[in-house]
Design a protein around this motif. Sequence first.
Motif, PDB file in Angstrom:
ATOM      1  N   VAL A 523     -24.654 -22.770 -23.463  1.00 56.81           N
ATOM      2  CA  VAL A 523     -23.253 -22.525 -23.131  1.00 56.81           C
ATOM      3  C   VAL A 523     -23.223 -21.584 -21.931  1.00 56.81           C
ATOM      4  CG1 VAL A 523     -21.009 -21.757 -23.955  1.00 56.81           C
ATOM      5  CG2 VAL A 523     -22.645 -22.755 -25.570  1.00 56.81           C
ATOM      6  N   ARG A 524     -22.631 -22.075 -20.826  1.00 53.68           N
ATOM      7  CA  ARG A 524     -22.533 -21.259 -19.617  1.00 53.68           C
ATOM      8  C   ARG A 524     -21.164 -20.612 -19.536  1.00 53.68           C
ATOM      9  NH1 ARG A 524     -25.723 -25.627 -18.437  1.00 53.68           N
ATOM     10  NH2 ARG A 524     -27.694 -25.164 -17.332  1.00 53.68           N
ATOM     11  N   GLU A 525     -21.040 -19.690 -18.634  1.00 58.79           N
ATOM     12  CA  GLU A 525     -19.788 -18.945 -18.493  1.00 58.79           C
ATOM     13  C   GLU A 525     -18.656 -19.881 -18.097  1.00 58.79           C
ATOM     14  OE1 GLU A 525     -18.242 -14.981 -16.126  1.00 58.79           O
ATOM     15  OE2 GLU A 525     -20.369 -15.267 -16.588  1.00 58.79           O
ATOM     16  N   GLY A 526     -17.528 -19.754 -18.826  1.00 59.94           N
ATOM     17  CA  GLY A 526     -16.366 -20.584 -18.557  1.00 59.94           C
ATOM     18  C   GLY A 526     -16.366 -21.914 -19.277  1.00 59.94           C
ATOM     19  N   GLU A 527     -17.446 -22.249 -19.984  1.00 58.59           N
ATOM     20  CA  GLU A 527     -17.524 -23.533 -20.678  1.00 58.59           C
ATOM     21  C   GLU A 527     -16.952 -23.457 -22.083  1.00 58.59           C
ATOM     22  OE1 GLU A 527     -21.379 -25.841 -18.762  1.00 58.59           O
ATOM     23  OE2 GLU A 527     -21.590 -24.768 -20.675  1.00 58.59           O
ATOM     24  N   ILE A 528     -16.481 -24.606 -22.552  1.00 52.40           N
ATOM     25  CA  ILE A 528     -16.077 -24.778 -23.948  1.00 52.40           C
ATOM     26  C   ILE A 528     -16.937 -25.894 -24.515  1.00 52.40           C
ATOM     27  CG2 ILE A 528     -14.234 -25.413 -25.532  1.00 52.40           C
ATOM     28  CD1 ILE A 528     -12.241 -24.275 -23.588  1.00 52.40           C
ATOM     29  N   VAL A 529     -17.779 -25.562 -25.479  1.00 59.34           N
ATOM     30  CA  VAL A 529     -18.729 -26.513 -26.057  1.00 59.34           C
ATOM     31  C   VAL A 529     -18.346 -26.759 -27.510  1.00 59.34           C
ATOM     32  CG1 VAL A 529     -21.148 -26.966 -26.623  1.00 59.34           C
ATOM     33  CG2 VAL A 529     -20.561 -25.750 -24.519  1.00 59.34           C
ATOM     34  N   GLY A 530     -18.226 -28.033 -27.875  1.00 59.47           N
ATOM     35  CA  GLY A 530     -17.881 -28.387 -29.242  1.00 59.47           C
ATOM     36  C   GLY A 530     -19.025 -29.101 -29.928  1.00 59.47           C
ATOM     37  N   ARG A 531     -19.233 -28.792 -31.210  1.00 63.08           N
ATOM     38  CA  ARG A 531     -20.241 -29.501 -32.001  1.00 63.08           C
ATOM     39  C   ARG A 531     -19.501 -30.322 -33.047  1.00 63.08           C
ATOM     40  NH1 ARG A 531     -24.608 -27.847 -36.321  1.00 63.08           N
ATOM     41  NH2 ARG A 531     -26.054 -29.568 -36.025  1.00 63.08           N
ATOM     42  N   VAL A 532     -19.719 -31.617 -33.045  1.00 60.16           N
ATOM     43  CA  VAL A 532     -18.987 -32.547 -33.898  1.00 60.16           C
ATOM     44  C   VAL A 532     -19.936 -33.083 -34.963  1.00 60.16           C
ATOM     45  CG1 VAL A 532     -17.615 -34.661 -33.971  1.00 60.16           C
ATOM     46  CG2 VAL A 532     -17.506 -33.159 -31.969  1.00 60.16           C
ATOM     47  N   GLY A 533     -19.451 -33.173 -36.175  1.00 58.75           N
ATOM     48  CA  GLY A 533     -20.255 -33.725 -37.264  1.00 58.75           C
ATOM     49  C   GLY A 533     -19.432 -33.817 -38.528  1.00 58.75           C
ATOM     50  N   GLU A 534     -19.888 -34.642 -39.460  1.00 62.74           N
ATOM     51  CA  GLU A 534     -19.167 -34.804 -40.714  1.00 62.74           C
ATOM     52  C   GLU A 534     -19.351 -33.575 -41.587  1.00 62.74           C
ATOM     53  OE1 GLU A 534     -22.850 -37.252 -42.847  1.00 62.74           O
ATOM     54  OE2 GLU A 534     -20.877 -38.180 -42.599  1.00 62.74           O
ATOM     55  N   SER A 535     -18.571 -33.514 -42.652  1.00 64.46           N
ATOM     56  CA  SER A 535     -18.662 -32.383 -43.568  1.00 64.46           C
ATOM     57  C   SER A 535     -20.062 -32.313 -44.173  1.00 64.46           C
ATOM     58  CB  SER A 535     -17.621 -32.543 -44.680  1.00 64.46           C
ATOM     59  OG  SER A 535     -17.693 -31.473 -45.588  1.00 64.46           O
ATOM     60  N   GLY A 536     -20.643 -31.120 -44.159  1.00 63.62           N
ATOM     61  CA  GLY A 536     -21.985 -30.945 -44.688  1.00 63.62           C
ATOM     62  C   GLY A 536     -23.089 -31.166 -43.686  1.00 63.62           C
ATOM     63  N   SER A 537     -22.748 -31.377 -42.422  1.00 62.39           N
ATOM     64  CA  SER A 537     -23.771 -31.651 -41.411  1.00 62.39           C
ATOM     65  C   SER A 537     -24.403 -30.383 -40.847  1.00 62.39           C
ATOM     66  CB  SER A 537     -23.168 -32.462 -40.260  1.00 62.39           C
ATOM     67  OG  SER A 537     -22.120 -31.733 -39.623  1.00 62.39           O
ATOM     68  N   GLY A 538     -23.916 -29.207 -41.247  1.00 59.00           N
ATOM     69  CA  GLY A 538     -24.538 -27.963 -40.810  1.00 59.00           C
ATOM     70  C   GLY A 538     -23.833 -27.253 -39.684  1.00 59.00           C
ATOM     71  N   LYS A 539     -22.574 -27.594 -39.403  1.00 56.29           N
ATOM     72  CA  LYS A 539     -21.859 -26.943 -38.298  1.00 56.29           C
ATOM     73  C   LYS A 539     -21.650 -25.458 -38.589  1.00 56.29           C
ATOM     74  CE  LYS A 539     -18.263 -29.600 -38.566  1.00 56.29           C
ATOM     75  NZ  LYS A 539     -18.680 -30.365 -39.761  1.00 56.29           N
ATOM     76  N   SER A 540     -21.123 -25.148 -39.767  1.00 51.00           N
ATOM     77  CA  SER A 540     -20.879 -23.742 -40.112  1.00 51.00           C
ATOM     78  C   SER A 540     -22.177 -22.970 -40.234  1.00 51.00           C
ATOM     79  CB  SER A 540     -20.095 -23.659 -41.429  1.00 51.00           C
ATOM     80  OG  SER A 540     -18.831 -24.272 -41.310  1.00 51.00           O
ATOM     81  N   MET A 541     -23.228 -23.600 -40.754  1.00 52.39           N
ATOM     82  CA  MET A 541     -24.512 -22.909 -40.886  1.00 52.39           C
ATOM     83  C   MET A 541     -25.121 -22.619 -39.510  1.00 52.39           C
ATOM     84  SD  MET A 541     -26.377 -21.563 -43.158  1.00 52.39           S
ATOM     85  CE  MET A 541     -25.680 -22.330 -44.617  1.00 52.39           C
ATOM     86  N   THR A 542     -24.898 -23.512 -38.556  1.00 52.82           N
ATOM     87  CA  THR A 542     -25.372 -23.248 -37.196  1.00 52.82           C
ATOM     88  C   THR A 542     -24.675 -22.025 -36.615  1.00 52.82           C
ATOM     89  OG1 THR A 542     -25.815 -25.608 -36.842  1.00 52.82           O
ATOM     90  CG2 THR A 542     -25.603 -24.223 -34.883  1.00 52.82           C
ATOM     91  N   ALA A 543     -23.352 -21.948 -36.815  1.00 49.57           N
ATOM     92  CA  ALA A 543     -22.607 -20.781 -36.333  1.00 49.57           C
ATOM     93  C   ALA A 543     -23.099 -19.503 -37.000  1.00 49.57           C
ATOM     94  CB  ALA A 543     -21.114 -20.976 -36.589  1.00 49.57           C
ATOM     95  N   ALA A 544     -23.363 -19.577 -38.308  1.00 48.97           N
ATOM     96  CA  ALA A 544     -23.866 -18.399 -39.019  1.00 48.97           C
ATOM     97  C   ALA A 544     -25.238 -17.994 -38.512  1.00 48.97           C
ATOM     98  CB  ALA A 544     -23.911 -18.674 -40.524  1.00 48.97           C
ATOM     99  N   ALA A 545     -26.083 -18.980 -38.188  1.00 52.63           N
ATOM    100  CA  ALA A 545     -27.421 -18.664 -37.687  1.00 52.63           C
ATOM    101  C   ALA A 545     -27.352 -17.991 -36.323  1.00 52.63           C
ATOM    102  CB  ALA A 545     -28.265 -19.933 -37.614  1.00 52.63           C
ATOM    103  N   ILE A 546     -26.474 -18.461 -35.449  1.00 50.96           N
ATOM    104  CA  ILE A 546     -26.325 -17.822 -34.136  1.00 50.96           C
ATOM    105  C   ILE A 546     -25.807 -16.396 -34.292  1.00 50.96           C
ATOM    106  CG2 ILE A 546     -25.079 -17.927 -31.944  1.00 50.96           C
ATOM    107  CD1 ILE A 546     -25.109 -20.983 -32.227  1.00 50.96           C
TER     108      ILE A 546
END
Length: 701
Positions: A523-546
Motif C-alpha cells: 500500500v503506497r501513499e494515497g492509495e486505497i487497497v481493498g481485500r475481497v473474499g467470502e465470509s471466513g476467508s481470513g480478511k479480519s484475521m489479516t487485519a489483526a495480523a498487520i
Amino acid sequence: MAVPLGLWAAVRTHYGRRRGTETAFTTLTGTAVAIPEYLYGLALLLTLSLGLSLLPPAGLTGPASFVLPVTALAIAPAAMIARLARVETLRELDTDYMRLAQAKRLPAWRLYVVHLLPNTLTATLTMGGLLLSGLITGSVLVENVFAWPGFGLRTVEAITQKDYPVAQAMILVHGALVLVVSFLVDILLGILDPKSSLSASTRRGAMRRLLRNPAGLLGTVIVALMVLLAIVAPLVWEEAATRMNPEAISQGASAAHPLGTDALGRDLLARTLVATRLTLGLAFLATLIGTVSGILLGTLPQILPRTAGRTVIAAVDQLVAFPAFLLALFTAVVAGLGAQGACLGIGVALAPTFARLTHTMTATVAGSDYIAAARMLRVPRNRILARHVLPNVAEPLILNTAQAMGSALPGLSAMSFLGMGVQAPSYDWGRLLNEAFGHVYVTPSVVIAPALAVSLAGLGFMLLGDTFAKAAAHSREASGRPVAPVVAPARDEPVPDAVLEVRDLTVAFPGDITPVRQVSLTVREGEIVGRVGESGSGKSMTAAAIGQIVPYPGLTGSARLRLGGVDLDGLTDAERRKLLGSSLAMVFQDPTSSLNPALRVGRQLAEVATLHGGATRPEPRARAVERLDRVRIKQPADVAKRYPHELSGGMRQRTVIAMGLMNTPRLIIVDEPTTVLDVTVQREVLRVLREAVDQTQAVRG
C-alpha cells in the motif's frame, strides 16, 4: 483480593500461559468453594490457635478473636467471586472494544484497570450481594466452632428449641440485611454500569474433552472413587467400623489405627470409609428432591392460568430470598430430627434455586416462534411443556444438578455436625465430625478423615459440574501447543515508497488451522487497497495480523512486514507499541462492540492523544471534540460526554473513525465498517472515510 486474582488468572489464560494457570486456578478455587465454612474453622483452629498459639481459640476476647471466624467465612465467597471474575474477564477480553484498545497500544495497567475492570465488576458485585445470605448461613456453623454468641448461634438455638417468635425475629433481621445490601448493590451497579437502568449441541466428543481437561479428569476420578467406596466399603470395613475396643478409646494416629479412634475405640478411618454410602445416598436423594420439586414449581406458571402462575412465581421469589440453610434447618425441625428430616430439609432448600432457573429458561423458550405455532394449533399446555419446552432446557438443568449435588453433600454434613441430621447409631461424615469435635482439643487428628472426605467429595462434584458446563458451552481446548509458522525471509529489496509492505503473511492456530496463508500486499501513499473474499476467508484475521493483535493461541509469521519504512519484526515491544499507536488506526465492523460501554466517548478518544501524541490537559478533550466534528457528528461537545449506548449506529461508527484520526495516522485499516448499518448511513460513513484519507494523507486498507 478475589477480583484481582480472577483478573490475573484470566489474563494469563487468554494470553498463552494456559495449561498450568487454568488447571491450578480451577482446582484451588474449586477446592475452596467445595469445603464448608465450619471445616475452615476447624482447620484454622487446629493450626493457628491450638498448634501455633497465635490467636485465641474461642469466645470474644478482643479484636484478635475476629481473625479466625472472619477468615473462615471469607475463603469460600472469595473463591467464588474470583471464579466469576475470571469468567467475566475472559468474556470481555474477546470483545471488539478490547481489541480496539489493544490496537491503540495502551499500557497494560490502563488496558486492564480502565477498560476491563469496570465491565467485569458488575457481575462480581452482584454476586457479592447475593453471597450475603451464604455468609449468614456460614455464621450458623462457624459460631458453633468458635463458641460465638452471635446471630447464627442464636438462630440455631431458637429453631432447635422451637422458640418460633425468636426464630421469626432473626429471619426478619436477615431479610432486612439482604434488602439493604441489595439496595446498596443496585446503587453501585448504577454507578459502574451506565446501561443498568435501561430495560433491556452437539455432544460429540464431550467425554473426550472431559478427560483431556485435567480439572475434569480429577473430578471424574474423585467422584468415581467415592461411588466405588460407597459400594465396596460397607462390605469390606463394616466390622472394623463397628468393633469397640475399650483399650483404644480416643487414641491418636497409630499403626493399628492410621487416623485414630473415637470415644468407643472404633477405627475412624474405617468408619469414614463406611459412612461414604449413607452420605452419598442422602446427598443424591436430597438433590433428587430439590431438582424434581424445583422443576415442577418452575414449570407450573406455564400450565396454570396467569393469576395462579404469578402467585407461584411470587412464592418462589420469597423462598429464594430466604436463607437456604435456615430453611433446611426449619424444615428438618418440623419434619423431625434425623436423616429423613435433614434430607428433606436440604431438598427443600435446593428447590427454590431450581424453580427460579427453570422458570427463567422456560419463559425464554416460551416466547419462541415454534411455541407460538404449537399454541395456534391448539396443542394443550401440558403437551407443549413436555414436548417443546422441557427438552430445550434440559441440558442446563442437568448441568446444574451436578453442582447441586456438590452443595447438598456439605449441607447434609453440616446438618449432622450440628446434631440435626443423622442420629446414632447411624453415622455419616457430618455425624463423625460431631462426635469428634468434643475431642479436637486433646486429639486433633480425629477430625482429619471425615473433614477430608467432605472436602474431596464436594471438590469432585464441583469440578465435574464445571467441566460439564464447559462442554455444554462448546468450549474447546486448543489441540496441541501453538507453533509459529515458518516463513523464509524475503530476498528482494523493500519497496521504498510503501506505507505498508506485507510479504507471505501467515497466521496459524493449533490443530493445523491456517486461516491466512502467504498473503502479500503493498500500500503506497494515497492509495486505497481493498481485500475481497467470502465470509471466513481470513480478511479480519489479516487485519489483526498487520495490527499485531491476533488472539491467542494464534501466531503469525511473515517474510517481511514493514510499516512506514520500518521493519516491525526488528523492533522492541516498546518501539513497536509507539509506532503502531501513532501510525496505525483500525476501524472494526461492529461499532456497538468496538467502544467500551463503561467509558464516555470523549475519554476514549482523548486517551489516544494523551498516550501516543504527548498531549496534556485540556488539549486531548478539545482535540476529541474537533475530531468528532470532523466526521460530521452534530453537537460534538455534547456527544463527547455521552456513553456509547446513547449514540446511534452511524454515530458510533463515525466515533470509531474519529478515534483513529486522533494522531494523524499514516495507515487506516477498515474492516467492513458498513456491515451493520443501513444504506443511508453506509454512504455517510464511506464519505467520512474518504474525507479522512484526503485530510490526513493516510492510505486505507
